[in-house]
Design a protein around this motif. Structure first.
Motif, PDB file in Angstrom:
ATOM      1  N   ASP A   1       0.694  -0.640  -0.076  1.00 33.49           N
ATOM      2  CA  ASP A   1       0.249   0.043   0.046  1.00 33.49           C
ATOM      3  C   ASP A   1       0.705   1.042   0.234  1.00 33.49           C
ATOM      4  OD1 ASP A   1       0.939   0.792   2.717  1.00 33.49           O
ATOM      5  OD2 ASP A   1      -0.707   0.810   3.512  1.00 33.49           O
ATOM      6  N   ILE A   2       0.391   2.176   0.057  1.00 36.63           N
ATOM      7  CA  ILE A   2       0.754   3.382  -0.235  1.00 36.63           C
ATOM      8  C   ILE A   2       2.210   3.859   1.240  1.00 36.63           C
ATOM      9  CG2 ILE A   2      -1.037   5.220   0.694  1.00 36.63           C
ATOM     10  CD1 ILE A   2       1.743   5.674  -2.250  1.00 36.63           C
ATOM     11  N   TYR A   3       1.708   3.548   2.249  1.00 37.10           N
ATOM     12  CA  TYR A   3       1.892   3.459   3.496  1.00 37.10           C
ATOM     13  C   TYR A   3       3.295   2.627   3.266  1.00 37.10           C
ATOM     14  CZ  TYR A   3      -0.916   7.035   3.858  1.00 37.10           C
ATOM     15  OH  TYR A   3      -2.192   8.103   3.820  1.00 37.10           O
ATOM     16  N   GLY A   4       3.537   1.112   2.404  1.00 34.55           N
ATOM     17  CA  GLY A   4       4.869   0.510   2.444  1.00 34.55           C
ATOM     18  C   GLY A   4       4.362  -1.271   3.377  1.00 34.55           C
ATOM     19  N   TYR A   5       3.255  -0.466   3.315  1.00 33.71           N
ATOM     20  CA  TYR A   5       2.392  -2.401   4.384  1.00 33.71           C
ATOM     21  C   TYR A   5       2.693  -3.455   3.141  1.00 33.71           C
ATOM     22  CZ  TYR A   5       1.420  -0.405   8.807  1.00 33.71           C
ATOM     23  OH  TYR A   5       1.891   0.191   9.766  1.00 33.71           O
ATOM     24  N   PRO A   6       3.182  -4.070   3.312  1.00 31.85           N
ATOM     25  CA  PRO A   6       2.967  -5.283   2.623  1.00 31.85           C
ATOM     26  C   PRO A   6       2.059  -6.950   2.108  1.00 31.85           C
ATOM     27  CG  PRO A   6       4.995  -5.817   3.685  1.00 31.85           C
ATOM     28  CD  PRO A   6       3.944  -5.001   4.038  1.00 31.85           C
ATOM     29  N   PHE A   7       1.546  -6.604   1.239  1.00 31.75           N
ATOM     30  CA  PHE A   7      -0.019  -7.457   1.278  1.00 31.75           C
ATOM     31  C   PHE A   7       0.654  -8.323   0.564  1.00 31.75           C
ATOM     32  CE2 PHE A   7      -1.620  -4.211  -0.787  1.00 31.75           C
ATOM     33  CZ  PHE A   7      -2.395  -4.423  -1.967  1.00 31.75           C
ATOM     34  N   CYS A   8      -0.604  -9.833   0.203  1.00 34.06           N
ATOM     35  CA  CYS A   8      -0.620 -10.701  -1.139  1.00 34.06           C
ATOM     36  C   CYS A   8      -2.187 -10.814  -1.461  1.00 34.06           C
ATOM     37  CB  CYS A   8       0.255 -11.893  -0.409  1.00 34.06           C
ATOM     38  SG  CYS A   8       2.228 -11.649   0.191  1.00 34.06           S
ATOM     39  N   ARG A   9      -1.633 -11.323  -2.425  1.00 34.34           N
ATOM     40  CA  ARG A   9      -3.202 -12.507  -3.179  1.00 34.34           C
ATOM     41  C   ARG A   9      -2.603 -14.223  -2.271  1.00 34.34           C
ATOM     42  NH1 ARG A   9      -3.615 -13.890  -9.393  1.00 34.34           N
ATOM     43  NH2 ARG A   9      -1.810 -14.628  -8.858  1.00 34.34           N
ATOM     44  N   GLY A  10      -3.742 -13.667  -0.630  1.00 34.49           N
ATOM     45  CA  GLY A  10      -3.838 -15.201  -0.335  1.00 34.49           C
ATOM     46  C   GLY A  10      -3.601 -14.031   0.810  1.00 34.49           C
TER      47      GLY A  10
END
Length: 345
Positions: A143-152
């Motif tokens: 996201d714009i603030y550097g928080y990683p996420f994934c499909r799943g």
């Protein structure tokens, strides 16, 4: 007898005191990695257990690159790739179980499109095989603030794999648990940031590649199983420190001028909210780790100024589609969006 002929692919496993992991997971890598096109390499980060003896005795076909010191994840791979001449390299964690044909789809896609620098397979949990694995799942985003996420996987919510992410798609980062990369491109872009030591170094490198116009993809036709958290406990203050410090460094290195001031202002509040949450939940050492991470970021910031300038100078792609221009925290906690599909919808 080892075959020293240069193969198209080098599967490089970084090891540090991981004798038990090698015994458990290396057999699947040997079984399902075709020797006619790929070599298996273990780069040892100065292990003090019996890793080297086990490799020599039980896995004689594996090529060993021994180091006398622990370089960490980032510099360990940089050092290892100095010894690699293959067209492609797979950075593979020592706690990954691979499956039949795991390289086929990856090499087919990269052979078909020179603009693709990196790829990852679909990654499921080795301990709960119906579910995605936290560290990479079906491809990573920010996201714009550097928080990683994934499909799943969004924050702590991990989905069951029901085929919902079985399409090959562009991603922002491929997990270092199983990262398929063009060897020369890895070297040209400077590899992983050694200062990071461990955690989020692959996200930083992938973001750098994406800014320079390369594509990164998840290819779910290839499946591997990752244990995750095998080398550092999930609640380790050291892990908290590295994640927060490295994430701030990554933002500073890669964010454009028109975004960085706003993002860093918001991160000030988000980081101290996270520290307060650690404190209230009985983890004071983790709360202190957040504070220490921010302190060290500011002490390192000036030394990264030239790196930031170089990254911005070499940036081709001004707007990255895979970088979500919203707050993941806001979407998750206030709007109840707990899955990738909900976020993008």
């Amino acid at each position: 007898m080892k075959d020293n002929t240069t193969k198209r692919i080098s599967v490089v496993i970084l090891n540090w005191n991981g004798a038990k992991l090698l015994e458990e997971f290396l057999p699947s890598v040997i079984t399902y990695t075709p020797a006619e096109i790929a070599e298996i390499v273990v780069a040892d980060n100065g292990s003090t257990d019996n890793s080297l003896e086990i490799l020599k005795d039980k896995f004689p076909t594996v090529r060993i690159i021994p180091f006398t010191t622990n370089y960490g994840f980032a510099e360990g791979y940089n050092q290892a790739l100095n010894h690699i001449d293959s067209e492609y390299t797979v950075l593979l964690n020592s706690d990954v179980e691979v499956t039949s044909g795991w390289l086929d789809a990856l090499i087919t896609v990269l052979d078909s499109d020179n603009s693709i620098a990196c790829a990852q397979p679909k990654i499921r949990s080795q301990r709960n095989k119906e579910y995605f694995e936290y560290a990479g799942a079906a491809g990573g985003y920010l996201d714009i603030y550097g928080y990683p996420f994934c499909r799943g996987r969004v924050l702590h919510i991990i989905e069951k794999d029901q085929g919902q992410y079985d399409t090959t798609t562009d991603i922002l980062w491929a997990t270092g648990a199983c990262l398929f990369v063009r060897t020369q491109t890895y070297k040209d872009v400077g590899g992983l940031d050694a200062q990071f030591f461990a955690h989020q170094e692959e996200v930083d490198m992938c973001w750098r590649l994406r800014c320079r116009g390369y594509r990164l993809v998840c290819i779910p036709q290839s499946i591997v199983y990752h244990v995750g958290g095998a080398t550092l406990n999930m609640e380790s203050p050291q892990k908290t420190f590295l994640n927060f410090r490295n994430n701030l460094l990554m933002l500073y290195k890669n964010l454009p001028e028109d975004k960085i001031r706003h993002v860093m202002r918001v991160r000030f509040w988000l980081d101290y909210i996270a520290a307060t949450k650690f404190l209230l939940s009985g983890h004071p050492k983790n709360a202190k780790a957040v504070y220490d991470a921010r302190k060290e970021f500011f002490s390192l910031k000036n030394s990264y100024l030239s790196i930031r300038k170089e990254n911005l100078k070499k940036t081709i792609l001004k707007k990255i589609p895979e970088l979500m221009q919203q707050s993941l925290i806001l979407q998750f906690y206030l709007k109840g969006k707990k899955t990738y599909h909900q976020l993008v919808d």
